[in-house]
Write a protein that holds these residues in place. Structure first.
Motif, PDB file in Angstrom:
ATOM      1  N   MET A 127       0.823  -1.207   0.000  1.00  0.00           N
ATOM      2  CA  MET A 127       0.000   0.000   0.000  1.00  0.00           C
ATOM      3  C   MET A 127       0.863   1.266   0.000  1.00  0.00           C
ATOM      4  O   MET A 127       0.408   2.342  -0.405  1.00  0.00           O
ATOM      5  N   ALA A 128       2.121   1.125   0.415  1.00  0.00           N
ATOM      6  CA  ALA A 128       3.002   2.291   0.483  1.00  0.00           C
ATOM      7  C   ALA A 128       3.374   2.814  -0.904  1.00  0.00           C
ATOM      8  O   ALA A 128       3.651   4.008  -1.056  1.00  0.00           O
ATOM      9  N   TYR A 129       3.413   1.939  -1.911  1.00  0.00           N
ATOM     10  CA  TYR A 129       3.815   2.412  -3.248  1.00  0.00           C
ATOM     11  C   TYR A 129       2.634   2.741  -4.161  1.00  0.00           C
ATOM     12  O   TYR A 129       2.821   3.252  -5.262  1.00  0.00           O
ATOM     13  N   ARG A 130       1.433   2.476  -3.714  1.00  0.00           N
ATOM     14  CA  ARG A 130       0.282   2.626  -4.613  1.00  0.00           C
ATOM     15  C   ARG A 130       0.110   4.052  -5.137  1.00  0.00           C
ATOM     16  O   ARG A 130      -0.183   4.252  -6.320  1.00  0.00           O
ATOM     17  N   ASP A 131       0.312   5.056  -4.302  1.00  0.00           N
ATOM     18  CA  ASP A 131       0.097   6.433  -4.743  1.00  0.00           C
ATOM     19  C   ASP A 131       1.091   6.856  -5.819  1.00  0.00           C
ATOM     20  O   ASP A 131       0.775   7.679  -6.675  1.00  0.00           O
ATOM     21  N   ASP A 132       2.302   6.268  -5.783  1.00  0.00           N
ATOM     22  CA  ASP A 132       3.300   6.595  -6.802  1.00  0.00           C
ATOM     23  C   ASP A 132       3.026   5.874  -8.117  1.00  0.00           C
ATOM     24  O   ASP A 132       3.493   6.314  -9.167  1.00  0.00           O
ATOM     25  N   CYS A 133       2.308   4.766  -8.049  1.00  0.00           N
ATOM     26  CA  CYS A 133       2.163   3.916  -9.228  1.00  0.00           C
ATOM     27  C   CYS A 133       0.758   3.908  -9.838  1.00  0.00           C
ATOM     28  O   CYS A 133       0.608   3.675 -11.046  1.00  0.00           O
ATOM     29  N   ILE A 134      -0.255   4.118  -9.033  1.00  0.00           N
ATOM     30  CA  ILE A 134      -1.625   4.022  -9.543  1.00  0.00           C
ATOM     31  C   ILE A 134      -1.856   5.075 -10.631  1.00  0.00           C
ATOM     32  O   ILE A 134      -1.486   6.236 -10.492  1.00  0.00           O
ATOM     33  N   GLY A 135      -2.395   4.637 -11.732  1.00  0.00           N
ATOM     34  CA  GLY A 135      -2.675   5.541 -12.836  1.00  0.00           C
ATOM     35  C   GLY A 135      -1.477   5.858 -13.705  1.00  0.00           C
ATOM     36  O   GLY A 135      -1.610   6.561 -14.713  1.00  0.00           O
ATOM     37  N   ASN A 136      -0.297   5.336 -13.355  1.00  0.00           N
ATOM     38  CA  ASN A 136       0.910   5.563 -14.155  1.00  0.00           C
ATOM     39  C   ASN A 136       0.941   4.524 -15.277  1.00  0.00           C
ATOM     40  O   ASN A 136       1.424   3.406 -15.092  1.00  0.00           O
ATOM     41  N   GLU A 137       0.436   4.901 -16.433  1.00  0.00           N
ATOM     42  CA  GLU A 137       0.265   3.938 -17.517  1.00  0.00           C
ATOM     43  C   GLU A 137       1.590   3.371 -18.022  1.00  0.00           C
ATOM     44  O   GLU A 137       1.683   2.193 -18.384  1.00  0.00           O
ATOM     45  N   ALA A 138       2.642   4.195 -18.040  1.00  0.00           N
ATOM     46  CA  ALA A 138       3.939   3.703 -18.498  1.00  0.00           C
ATOM     47  C   ALA A 138       4.468   2.629 -17.553  1.00  0.00           C
ATOM     48  O   ALA A 138       4.997   1.595 -17.992  1.00  0.00           O
ATOM     49  N   ALA A 139       4.314   2.851 -16.257  1.00  0.00           N
ATOM     50  CA  ALA A 139       4.794   1.883 -15.272  1.00  0.00           C
ATOM     51  C   ALA A 139       3.976   0.602 -15.324  1.00  0.00           C
ATOM     52  O   ALA A 139       4.516  -0.514 -15.236  1.00  0.00           O
ATOM     53  N   ILE A 140       2.666   0.751 -15.475  1.00  0.00           N
ATOM     54  CA  ILE A 140       1.788  -0.424 -15.531  1.00  0.00           C
ATOM     55  C   ILE A 140       2.071  -1.249 -16.782  1.00  0.00           C
ATOM     56  O   ILE A 140       2.118  -2.488 -16.740  1.00  0.00           O
ATOM     57  N   LYS A 141       2.300  -0.564 -17.909  1.00  0.00           N
ATOM     58  CA  LYS A 141       2.625  -1.273 -19.150  1.00  0.00           C
ATOM     59  C   LYS A 141       3.943  -2.021 -19.011  1.00  0.00           C
ATOM     60  O   LYS A 141       4.072  -3.174 -19.455  1.00  0.00           O
ATOM     61  N   ALA A 142       4.922  -1.396 -18.378  1.00  0.00           N
ATOM     62  CA  ALA A 142       6.221  -2.048 -18.180  1.00  0.00           C
ATOM     63  C   ALA A 142       6.067  -3.273 -17.285  1.00  0.00           C
ATOM     64  O   ALA A 142       6.664  -4.323 -17.543  1.00  0.00           O
ATOM     65  N   ALA A 143       5.281  -3.145 -16.228  1.00  0.00           N
ATOM     66  CA  ALA A 143       5.062  -4.270 -15.320  1.00  0.00           C
ATOM     67  C   ALA A 143       4.343  -5.412 -16.028  1.00  0.00           C
ATOM     68  O   ALA A 143       4.632  -6.592 -15.789  1.00  0.00           O
ATOM     69  N   ALA A 144       3.408  -5.067 -16.896  1.00  0.00           N
ATOM     70  CA  ALA A 144       2.666  -6.089 -17.635  1.00  0.00           C
ATOM     71  C   ALA A 144       3.578  -6.876 -18.568  1.00  0.00           C
ATOM     72  O   ALA A 144       3.258  -7.997 -18.965  1.00  0.00           O
TER      73      ALA A 144
END
Length: 287
Positions: A127-144
């Motif tokens: 839960m500590a990193y969610r605010d930095d990552c939520i909605g960050n499409e580039a980061a989510i795409k990289a993770a996917a």
């Protein structure tokens, strides 16, 4: 829900990041299977398979989380990676104990530890990193891009055949409910959408008559009709599906009889996700 030992997925476990929450649900499912193995007639093979799958899926999930955080520029990445490494080591220690002496590890003994580290990690550190990552499409795409088949980029360039798992139709012929769930968890994690479950060989033959699968996973020892007879009749009936047989018996005689009946590959229980992946990929891409 079985008493207070299993975990029920609730909103307080959700990070709001779709791919991360999907991974966590898989981990919760695997963790709950540890509880279900207690008293299973194949407890050791089942528990071993759950531990193997849990470790391998955790490694994949941690890699995905770390890619997400890195691209998002999360300042707590290094500390999070250190926690991941510590948790991985703890779970690997349990598996090593199991491999050295299966009788020393029981589902009831390890469940509370696994339950604690997973829930505490999700509710606290994730839960500590969610605010930095939520909605960050580039980061989510990289993770996917970090996939459960452990081949992150250009698999063909590595000489590893590629399977489009979303298009693969799978029939699972297995009379152990816990193994059914473990296998389904692995398949769904790979992206398989079309999964049919049969509880014994006769049900498997009926399923084959209704729909032709690309891949069949069947157990050797089953009531009503065992895996060997199922494979023999399936091949006699014209099935061209790739068939992988699973068994807790590893002697050459068992393998020879299975191959003679028409099996394409063989998996020894306890299974591993990677072992399954290698066998299934090989079977499906073989000319």
């Amino acid at each position: 829900m079985h008493g207070e030992r299993t975990i029920e997925w609730t909103s307080d476990l959700e990070t709001g990041i779709g791919i991360i929450d999907a991974d966590h649900k898989v981990l919760v499912s695997l963790l709950n299977q540890v509880f279900e193995t207690v008293g299973d007639r194949e407890e050791k093979a089942t528990l071993g398979s759950v531990l193997n799958s849990l470790i391998e899926y955790t490694e994949y999930h941690f890699a995905r989380e770390e890619r997400l955080q890195a691209v998002a520029g999360y300042p707590g990445l290094e500390a999070h990676k250190a926690r991941h490494a510590a948790l991985t080591q703890q779970v690997q220690t349990i598996r090593t104990r199991f491999e050295q002496d299966p009788e020393s590890v029981h589902g009831a003994e390890v469940l509370d530890f696994l339950r604690s580290w997973l829930v505490d990690h999700i509710k606290g550190h994730d839960m500590a990193y969610r605010d930095d990552c939520i909605g960050n499409e580039a980061a989510i795409k990289a993770a996917a891009g970090v996939t459960f088949d452990f081949i992150e980029e250009e698999p063909e360039a590595e000489g590893i055949p590629h399977v489009d798992w979303a298009r693969v139709k799978v029939l699972v012929v297995e009379d152990n409910r816990n193994f059914q769930i473990i296998i389904q968890t692995i398949l769904k994690s790979l992206g398989v959408r079309d999964i049919t479950i049969a509880g014994n060989g006769r049900e498997g033959l009926a399923a084959l008559a209704e729909k032709a699968p690309d891949l069949v996973l069947c157990d050797w020892r089953m009531e009503t009709m065992d895996g060997l007879e199922f494979v023999t009749q399936a091949r006699a009936g014209g099935s061209t599906a790739r068939i992988i047989m699973m068994s807790g018996y590893s002697d050459d005689g068992v393998r020879d009889r299975a191959v003679a009946a028409g099996v394409d590959d063989f998996l020894e229980k306890p299974i591993t996700a990677r072992g399954f992946l290698e066998a299934a990929t090989s079977a499906l891409t073989r000319k």
